[in-house]
Design an enzyme around this catalytic site. Structure first.
Site, PDB file in Angstrom:
ATOM      1  N   GLU A  48      22.437 -20.864   5.564  1.00  0.00           N
ATOM      2  CA  GLU A  48      22.041 -21.045   6.957  1.00  0.00           C
ATOM      3  C   GLU A  48      21.084 -22.230   7.085  1.00  0.00           C
ATOM      4  O   GLU A  48      20.174 -22.400   6.266  1.00  0.00           O
ATOM      5  CB  GLU A  48      21.366 -19.775   7.475  1.00  0.00           C
ATOM      6  CG  GLU A  48      20.951 -19.846   8.939  1.00  0.00           C
ATOM      7  CD  GLU A  48      20.301 -18.553   9.407  1.00  0.00           C
ATOM      8  OE1 GLU A  48      20.712 -18.036  10.455  1.00  0.00           O
ATOM      9  OE2 GLU A  48      19.393 -18.047   8.717  1.00  0.00           O
ATOM     10  N   LYS A 130      25.012 -19.652  16.056  1.00  0.00           N
ATOM     11  CA  LYS A 130      24.528 -18.279  15.941  1.00  0.00           C
ATOM     12  C   LYS A 130      24.307 -17.718  17.338  1.00  0.00           C
ATOM     13  O   LYS A 130      23.627 -18.331  18.169  1.00  0.00           O
ATOM     14  CB  LYS A 130      23.218 -18.269  15.145  1.00  0.00           C
ATOM     15  CG  LYS A 130      22.704 -16.905  14.755  1.00  0.00           C
ATOM     16  CD  LYS A 130      21.478 -17.070  13.841  1.00  0.00           C
ATOM     17  CE  LYS A 130      20.959 -15.748  13.346  1.00  0.00           C
ATOM     18  NZ  LYS A 130      19.809 -15.929  12.413  1.00  0.00           N
ATOM     19  N   CYS A 164      23.269 -15.049   8.709  1.00  0.00           N
ATOM     20  CA  CYS A 164      22.115 -14.176   8.520  1.00  0.00           C
ATOM     21  C   CYS A 164      22.264 -12.818   9.217  1.00  0.00           C
ATOM     22  O   CYS A 164      23.180 -12.059   8.937  1.00  0.00           O
ATOM     23  CB  CYS A 164      20.879 -14.924   8.993  1.00  0.00           C
ATOM     24  SG  CYS A 164      19.304 -14.234   8.497  1.00  0.00           S
TER      25      CYS A 164
END
Length: 360
Positions: A48, A130, A164
């Site tokens: 990430e 995200k 994540c």
């Protein structure tokens, strides 16, 4: 046509970025791409926001103190069409390997936690953001939307990705399972190292590994788990007091490759070690796993439970073309493409340089 008759080698990265320095981190990424290719991998997954590294200052001090990092972090964030991104495309093409790179994407004065999909010919074939930055991340990054649920059909198989704590979100996972992923990229930062006797937390390596492994088990797919490492360079970059230095233990890496039954397919690196983990995978194993329980097929109950996904973009400003039709911004899906990402960006188009007025 979705095929499971393919075997390949896949790789996941566990490494420390060159904090707040996009050019040097890209140089390191290019070297890792080469290493993965030499190991025979057809795809390599990165952590990430590997470029330019996770913004650890959000966990270490108050907002006024952290403001000093905003400008350098933004300037070292990338755009899809800038010359720095083209270096990654060139590396993918030179070494004939697909790359899924986690990076901080800048768009105007905002940033997003993005994952770019680069094919082995250097073409950008997808880019996602995200959906919900976690906790203090919301001070740095904006949100994605339903268009960020997608997979891409590479030559060797169908690939999707999440960042994540998106792996903690049951509906997000179900949305991805519905797209029939064969290989899933789970991009993570480094995590807190569990001390003996300490309580487990959702920010621990153990918790992160658990949800990543369960993704492979629930979705019956291969998972490439790529992670950052928190080393002395990070301490030097973000910790200006002894108190801050004691908040994080060095290490926190936990790169793995999981099979569709949840098995670990590689020996892990040490939590403070940098490197690449590789595994040979056979997509036919997915069919064996799903023979018992396919969560979006014969083991589903759409009559009792179903998920509604809004894949329309939510750009704050939309434009009409000369025929009074709504233009589709670059980052959103073409409506005719149910699986692939946005319009592809060939290497030649990016290598001409960045947009006018923007730093390369």
């Amino acid at each position: 046509m979705l095929s499971y008759q393919h075997k390949l080698r896949a790789a996941a990265v566990q490494a420390e970025p060159v904090w707040l320095n996009a050019d040097k981190t890209i140089g390191k990424a290019v070297s890792l791409i080469e290493q993965a290719s030499k190991k025979g991998a057809k795809i390599v997954a990165f952590p990430e926001v590997f470029i330019p590294g996770y913004p650890w200052w959000i966990c270490l001090g108050n907002l006024p103190w952290g403001h000093k990092f905003i400008v350098p972090y933004h300037e070292n964030s990338l755009q899809l069409r800038d010359v720095r991104m083209a270096k990654l495309q060139e590396a993918a093409k030179r070494h004939s390997i697909a790359v899924i790179m986690g990076y901080s994407e800048r768009d105007g004065a905002s940033r997003y936690m993005s994952q770019v999909f680069i094919d082995a010919d250097g073409t950008i074939v997808g880019n996602r953001r995200k959906l919900k930055p976690t906790s203090a991340e919301r001070m740095i990054y904006g949100e994605g939307d339903g268009s960020d649920f997608f997979v891409h059909d590479f030559e060797f198989g169908r690939v999707g990705a999440l960042n994540c704590w998106e792996h903690f979100q049951p509906l997000s996972k179900m949305a991805m399972y519905s797209l029939h992923e064969q290989i899933h990229v789970a991009s993570w930062p480094s995590m807190l190292v569990d001390e003996p006797g300490a309580k487990q937390s959702s920010a621990s390596v153990n918790a992160s590994l658990t949800v990543t492994c369960s993704y492979a088990l629930e979705g019956s797919c291969f998972v490439l788990c790529a992670t950052q490492v928190y080393g002395k360079a990070a301490v030097d970059a973000f910790c200006d007091t002894e108190d801050k230095k004691h908040l994080f233990a060095l290490g926190g890496g936990f790169a793995r490759i999981f099979g569709p039954g949840g098995a670990t397919l590689v020996d892990p690196l040490s939590h403070d070690e940098e490197g690449i983990v590789c595994a040979d995978i056979d997509l036919a194993e997915i069919l064996e796993a799903k023979a018992s329980a396919d969560p979006v097929g014969h083991y589903s109950r759409g009559d009792a439970l179903s998920l509604l996904i809004n894949r329309n973009g939510r750009a704050p400003v939309r434009l009409l073309d000369e025929n009074d039709r709504l233009e589709l911004p670059l980052r959103y899906f073409p409506r005719s493409a149910p699986t692939n990402g946005q319009t592809s960006i060939p290497l030649a188009e990016t290598s001409e340089g960045s947009r006018a007025g923007e730093k390369p």
